[in-house]
Design a protein around this motif. Structure first.
Motif, PDB file in Angstrom:
ATOM      1  N   THR A  46       2.657  11.759  38.636  1.00 31.17           N
ATOM      2  CA  THR A  46       1.570  10.997  38.010  1.00 31.17           C
ATOM      3  C   THR A  46       0.200  11.346  38.576  1.00 31.17           C
ATOM      4  O   THR A  46      -0.805  11.076  37.935  1.00 31.17           O
ATOM      5  CB  THR A  46       1.788   9.468  38.146  1.00 31.17           C
ATOM      6  N   SER A  47       0.155  11.953  39.750  1.00 32.15           N
ATOM      7  CA  SER A  47      -1.139  12.372  40.301  1.00 32.15           C
ATOM      8  C   SER A  47      -1.726  13.517  39.477  1.00 32.15           C
ATOM      9  O   SER A  47      -2.927  13.719  39.476  1.00 32.15           O
ATOM     10  CB  SER A  47      -0.996  12.801  41.756  1.00 32.15           C
ATOM     11  N   ASN A  48      -0.862  14.268  38.798  1.00 31.85           N
ATOM     12  CA  ASN A  48      -1.247  15.409  37.973  1.00 31.85           C
ATOM     13  C   ASN A  48      -1.981  16.470  38.786  1.00 31.85           C
ATOM     14  O   ASN A  48      -2.846  17.168  38.284  1.00 31.85           O
ATOM     15  CB  ASN A  48      -2.084  14.964  36.772  1.00 31.85           C
ATOM     16  N   LYS A  49      -1.615  16.560  40.066  1.00 30.17           N
ATOM     17  CA  LYS A  49      -2.202  17.560  40.965  1.00 30.17           C
ATOM     18  C   LYS A  49      -1.063  18.399  41.542  1.00 30.17           C
ATOM     19  O   LYS A  49      -0.244  17.895  42.304  1.00 30.17           O
ATOM     20  CB  LYS A  49      -2.970  16.881  42.094  1.00 30.17           C
ATOM     21  N   PRO A  50      -0.994  19.672  41.178  1.00 29.09           N
ATOM     22  CA  PRO A  50       0.096  20.530  41.656  1.00 29.09           C
ATOM     23  C   PRO A  50       0.212  20.586  43.177  1.00 29.09           C
ATOM     24  O   PRO A  50       1.315  20.642  43.712  1.00 29.09           O
ATOM     25  CB  PRO A  50      -0.245  21.902  41.080  1.00 29.09           C
ATOM     26  N   ILE A  51      -0.897  20.543  43.893  1.00 32.41           N
ATOM     27  CA  ILE A  51      -0.846  20.600  45.361  1.00 32.41           C
ATOM     28  C   ILE A  51      -0.150  19.359  45.906  1.00 32.41           C
ATOM     29  O   ILE A  51       0.694  19.446  46.804  1.00 32.41           O
ATOM     30  CB  ILE A  51      -2.262  20.754  45.948  1.00 32.41           C
ATOM     31  N   THR A  52      -0.482  18.199  45.371  1.00 33.76           N
ATOM     32  CA  THR A  52       0.157  16.951  45.798  1.00 33.76           C
ATOM     33  C   THR A  52       1.643  16.969  45.478  1.00 33.76           C
ATOM     34  O   THR A  52       2.475  16.580  46.300  1.00 33.76           O
ATOM     35  CB  THR A  52      -0.519  15.745  45.103  1.00 33.76           C
ATOM     36  N   LEU A  53       1.985  17.442  44.291  1.00 32.60           N
ATOM     37  CA  LEU A  53       3.383  17.516  43.876  1.00 32.60           C
ATOM     38  C   LEU A  53       4.162  18.478  44.769  1.00 32.60           C
ATOM     39  O   LEU A  53       5.273  18.169  45.215  1.00 32.60           O
ATOM     40  CB  LEU A  53       3.479  17.926  42.407  1.00 32.60           C
ATOM     41  N   SER A  54       3.582  19.619  45.075  1.00 32.93           N
ATOM     42  CA  SER A  54       4.238  20.604  45.931  1.00 32.93           C
ATOM     43  C   SER A  54       4.478  20.031  47.328  1.00 32.93           C
ATOM     44  O   SER A  54       5.576  20.167  47.890  1.00 32.93           O
ATOM     45  CB  SER A  54       3.369  21.862  46.021  1.00 32.93           C
ATOM     46  N   ALA A  55       3.470  19.373  47.897  1.00 27.53           N
ATOM     47  CA  ALA A  55       3.606  18.800  49.230  1.00 27.53           C
ATOM     48  C   ALA A  55       4.646  17.685  49.249  1.00 27.53           C
ATOM     49  O   ALA A  55       5.431  17.566  50.196  1.00 27.53           O
ATOM     50  CB  ALA A  55       2.257  18.260  49.704  1.00 27.53           C
ATOM     51  N   THR A  56       4.690  16.890  48.202  1.00 27.04           N
ATOM     52  CA  THR A  56       5.661  15.796  48.130  1.00 27.04           C
ATOM     53  C   THR A  56       7.078  16.340  48.020  1.00 27.04           C
ATOM     54  O   THR A  56       7.991  15.836  48.687  1.00 27.04           O
ATOM     55  CB  THR A  56       5.348  14.877  46.934  1.00 27.04           C
ATOM     56  N   LEU A  57       7.279  17.352  47.190  1.00 27.08           N
ATOM     57  CA  LEU A  57       8.605  17.969  47.079  1.00 27.08           C
ATOM     58  C   LEU A  57       9.049  18.515  48.434  1.00 27.08           C
ATOM     59  O   LEU A  57      10.211  18.373  48.823  1.00 27.08           O
ATOM     60  CB  LEU A  57       8.610  19.076  46.028  1.00 27.08           C
TER      61      LEU A  57
END
Length: 122
Positions: A46-57
């Motif tokens: 939901t942040s729609n930010k690939p960097i945030t998604l990558s770090a969370t994964l």
């Protein structure tokens, strides 16, 4: 004189349209249902930010493949969830195709500040 007036009018209309579009897409607020790894990843989508998604994964030790094939957000497949709410950057990072699906998205309805609870599969 007329050329300057027309240019000013066009610029004002473009800025007004861009502002209206930006405010309507950000109207919904997403809140996590719990702190499970699935929900944490769904919130990163939901942040729609690939960097945030990558770090969370990376933080929850989940691969992109597992997220794509196994994770459900609000009882929807990840691609459907991302496409339904317009998280195009997150979908692109996960290599999800959201263009092949057609849906009607009522922008006037999303203008009210709606709070949506996000829950990931366990």
């Amino acid at each position: 004189m007329m050329k300057t007036l027309a240019t000013t009018l066009c610029t004002t209309l473009l800025i007004g349209t861009a502002t209206l579009t930006a405010t309507t897409t950000q109207a919904a607020e997403f809140v996590a249902a719990d702190n499970s790894p699935g929900t944490v990843v769904c919130m990163a989508v939901t942040s729609n930010k690939p960097i945030t998604l990558s770090a969370t994964l990376r933080d929850v030790r989940m691969s992109k493949k597992v997220a794509i094939n196994k994770l459900h957000c609000n009882d929807m497949e990840l691609g459907k969830f991302a496409g339904m709410h317009g998280f195009n950057k997150s979908a692109k990072y996960l290599n999800l195709d959201t263009t092949g699906k057609t849906s009607i998205h009522d922008l006037a309805k999303t203008n009210d500040s709606t709070i949506l609870v996000v829950a990931g599969s366990k």
